[in-house]
Write a protein that holds these residues in place. Structure first.
Motif, PDB file in Angstrom:
ATOM      1  N   ASP A  74       0.830  -1.212   0.000  1.00 54.27           N
ATOM      2  CA  ASP A  74       0.000   0.000   0.000  1.00 54.27           C
ATOM      3  C   ASP A  74       0.861   1.257   0.000  1.00 54.27           C
ATOM      4  N   ARG A  75       1.887   1.270   0.845  1.00 54.99           N
ATOM      5  CA  ARG A  75       2.776   2.439   0.904  1.00 54.99           C
ATOM      6  C   ARG A  75       3.513   2.602  -0.425  1.00 54.99           C
ATOM      7  N   ASP A  76       4.004   1.496  -0.990  1.00 56.55           N
ATOM      8  CA  ASP A  76       4.715   1.579  -2.269  1.00 56.55           C
ATOM      9  C   ASP A  76       3.804   2.139  -3.361  1.00 56.55           C
ATOM     10  N   GLY A  77       2.545   1.718  -3.373  1.00 55.01           N
ATOM     11  CA  GLY A  77       1.592   2.246  -4.343  1.00 55.01           C
ATOM     12  C   GLY A  77       1.406   3.744  -4.179  1.00 55.01           C
ATOM     13  N   HIS A  78       1.330   4.205  -2.932  1.00 53.52           N
ATOM     14  CA  HIS A  78       1.178   5.637  -2.668  1.00 53.52           C
ATOM     15  C   HIS A  78       2.435   6.390  -3.127  1.00 53.52           C
ATOM     16  N   LEU A  79       3.615   5.831  -2.871  1.00 52.90           N
ATOM     17  CA  LEU A  79       4.855   6.490  -3.282  1.00 52.90           C
ATOM     18  C   LEU A  79       4.977   6.582  -4.800  1.00 52.90           C
ATOM     19  N   ARG A  80       4.383   5.628  -5.517  1.00 52.79           N
ATOM     20  CA  ARG A  80       4.428   5.659  -6.988  1.00 52.79           C
ATOM     21  C   ARG A  80       3.418   6.653  -7.566  1.00 52.79           C
ATOM     22  N   SER A  81       2.458   7.073  -6.772  1.00 50.09           N
ATOM     23  CA  SER A  81       1.358   7.912  -7.249  1.00 50.09           C
ATOM     24  C   SER A  81       1.790   9.361  -7.459  1.00 50.09           C
ATOM     25  N   ASN A  82       0.834  10.176  -7.932  1.00 50.48           N
ATOM     26  CA  ASN A  82       1.083  11.597  -8.157  1.00 50.48           C
ATOM     27  C   ASN A  82       1.395  12.351  -6.868  1.00 50.48           C
ATOM     28  N   ASP A  83       1.035  11.799  -5.701  1.00 45.38           N
ATOM     29  CA  ASP A  83       1.371  12.453  -4.433  1.00 45.38           C
ATOM     30  C   ASP A  83       2.883  12.494  -4.215  1.00 45.38           C
ATOM     31  N   SER A  86       5.028  10.233  -9.033  1.00 47.89           N
ATOM     32  CA  SER A  86       4.329  10.364 -10.328  1.00 47.89           C
ATOM     33  C   SER A  86       4.993   9.500 -11.381  1.00 47.89           C
ATOM     34  N   MET A  87       5.170   8.223 -11.055  1.00 45.36           N
ATOM     35  CA  MET A  87       5.987   7.356 -11.905  1.00 45.36           C
ATOM     36  C   MET A  87       5.446   7.165 -13.311  1.00 45.36           C
ATOM     37  N   ASP A  88       4.138   7.298 -13.514  1.00 48.48           N
ATOM     38  CA  ASP A  88       3.618   7.163 -14.881  1.00 48.48           C
ATOM     39  C   ASP A  88       4.117   8.291 -15.775  1.00 48.48           C
ATOM     40  N   GLU A  89       4.190   9.489 -15.220  1.00 50.53           N
ATOM     41  CA  GLU A  89       4.660  10.646 -15.982  1.00 50.53           C
ATOM     42  C   GLU A  89       6.194  10.765 -15.958  1.00 50.53           C
ATOM     43  N   TYR A  90       6.812  10.359 -14.842  1.00 56.05           N
ATOM     44  CA  TYR A  90       8.262  10.478 -14.662  1.00 56.05           C
ATOM     45  C   TYR A  90       8.824   9.114 -14.255  1.00 56.05           C
ATOM     46  N   PRO A  91       9.017   8.220 -15.211  1.00 52.26           N
ATOM     47  CA  PRO A  91       9.394   6.841 -14.877  1.00 52.26           C
ATOM     48  C   PRO A  91      10.826   6.669 -14.385  1.00 52.26           C
ATOM     49  N   GLY A 156       9.517  19.054  -5.777  1.00 52.00           N
ATOM     50  CA  GLY A 156       8.075  19.166  -5.978  1.00 52.00           C
ATOM     51  C   GLY A 156       7.279  18.043  -5.334  1.00 52.00           C
ATOM     52  N   ILE A 157       7.863  17.361  -4.363  1.00 50.35           N
ATOM     53  CA  ILE A 157       7.169  16.271  -3.661  1.00 50.35           C
ATOM     54  C   ILE A 157       6.747  16.816  -2.306  1.00 50.35           C
ATOM     55  N   THR A 158       5.518  17.328  -2.254  1.00 49.88           N
ATOM     56  CA  THR A 158       5.098  18.083  -1.075  1.00 49.88           C
ATOM     57  C   THR A 158       3.964  17.442  -0.286  1.00 49.88           C
ATOM     58  N   TRP A 159       3.418  16.313  -0.752  1.00 48.48           N
ATOM     59  CA  TRP A 159       2.289  15.700  -0.050  1.00 48.48           C
ATOM     60  C   TRP A 159       2.668  15.422   1.394  1.00 48.48           C
ATOM     61  N   ASN A 160       1.712  15.650   2.298  1.00 49.28           N
ATOM     62  CA  ASN A 160       1.907  15.325   3.703  1.00 49.28           C
ATOM     63  C   ASN A 160       0.563  15.317   4.406  1.00 49.28           C
ATOM     64  N   ALA A 161       0.573  14.904   5.640  1.00 49.09           N
ATOM     65  CA  ALA A 161      -0.618  14.920   6.482  1.00 49.09           C
ATOM     66  C   ALA A 161      -0.199  15.381   7.868  1.00 49.09           C
ATOM     67  N   ALA A 162      -0.979  16.335   8.416  1.00 50.82           N
ATOM     68  CA  ALA A 162      -0.676  16.845   9.754  1.00 50.82           C
ATOM     69  C   ALA A 162      -1.038  15.793  10.794  1.00 50.82           C
ATOM     70  N   LEU A 163      -0.240  15.728  11.851  1.00 49.04           N
ATOM     71  CA  LEU A 163      -0.511  14.816  12.954  1.00 49.04           C
ATOM     72  C   LEU A 163      -1.264  15.550  14.053  1.00 49.04           C
ATOM     73  N   GLU A 164      -2.155  14.851  14.698  1.00 48.94           N
ATOM     74  CA  GLU A 164      -2.947  15.417  15.790  1.00 48.94           C
ATOM     75  C   GLU A 164      -2.061  15.977  16.894  1.00 48.94           C
TER      76      GLU A 164
END
Length: 186
Positions: A74-83, A86-91, A156-164
């Motif tokens: 699951d994590r690997d899939g997220h890392l490959r995504s546009n978040d 973006s491996m489809d666009e930048y292989p 340009g890899i800026t995705w994140n989530a704030a922690l409580e």
């Protein structure tokens, strides 16, 4: 800085990275409390060594972004995504050296252009020469290890989530690790 007096004329030549005996990995903080380690399982590279004048040496490495592996699908899939990658666009992720400086008897700074997601930044990777040997198959083999830390935001890899509890899920700083075994070309 240590005086650079040792030269390695016997190592002069062209080399190909032995991917079966090398590792390109990374480490990032997760949830501010632990580290997640991963690697890229598909890459190739070559380098040219001038043992008398290391500054005339060079290296190129190409990494397949889809080969990222953190031992969690699951994590690997997220890392490959546009978040993230973006491996489809930048292989591919690519490093091309622009300069090599001997910093000690067996240490070198390799400076070059690292391209991730079509963003290129100059980085320097301190490497240690781990030695050379003739393997049982008659190959002349060399080993180098190094690491450096980059900011993923620089690419340009800026995705994140704030922690409580404060902080973020994924650190901006990522340490890149290189354990390289290479074979001299015939």
């Amino acid at each position: 800085m240590t005086s650079a007096t040792t030269t390695y004329p016997q190592l002069t030549g062209e080399y190909t990275i032995d991917t079966a005996h090398s590792r390109i990995g990374f480490v990032a903080r997760h949830a501010m409390v632990t580290k997640v380690r991963g690697a890229f399982n598909e890459f190739d590279g070559t380098f040219s060594v001038n043992g008398d004048e290391p500054a005339k040496s060079s290296a190129t490495v190409t990494i397949k972004a889809h080969s990222i592996d953190t031992r969690n699908a699951d994590r690997d899939g997220h890392l490959r995504s546009n978040d993230f990658l973006s491996m489809d666009e930048y292989p591919e992720i690519k490093f091309v050296s622009t300069g090599i400086t001997q910093t000690g008897d067996a240490s070198f700074d390799v400076t070059g252009d690292l391209t991730i997601k079509d963003v290129t930044r100059t980085i320097t990777i301190p490497f240690d020469f781990e030695g050379s040997a003739k393997d049982p198959f008659g190959n002349d083999r060399v080993g180098f290890e190094g690491s450096t830390t980059i900011s993923r935001k620089d690419y340009g890899i800026t995705w994140n989530a704030a922690l409580e509890t404060g902080g973020v899920l994924v650190s901006d700083k990522v340490t890149l690790e290189f354990e390289i075994s290479a074979i001299k070309n015939a």
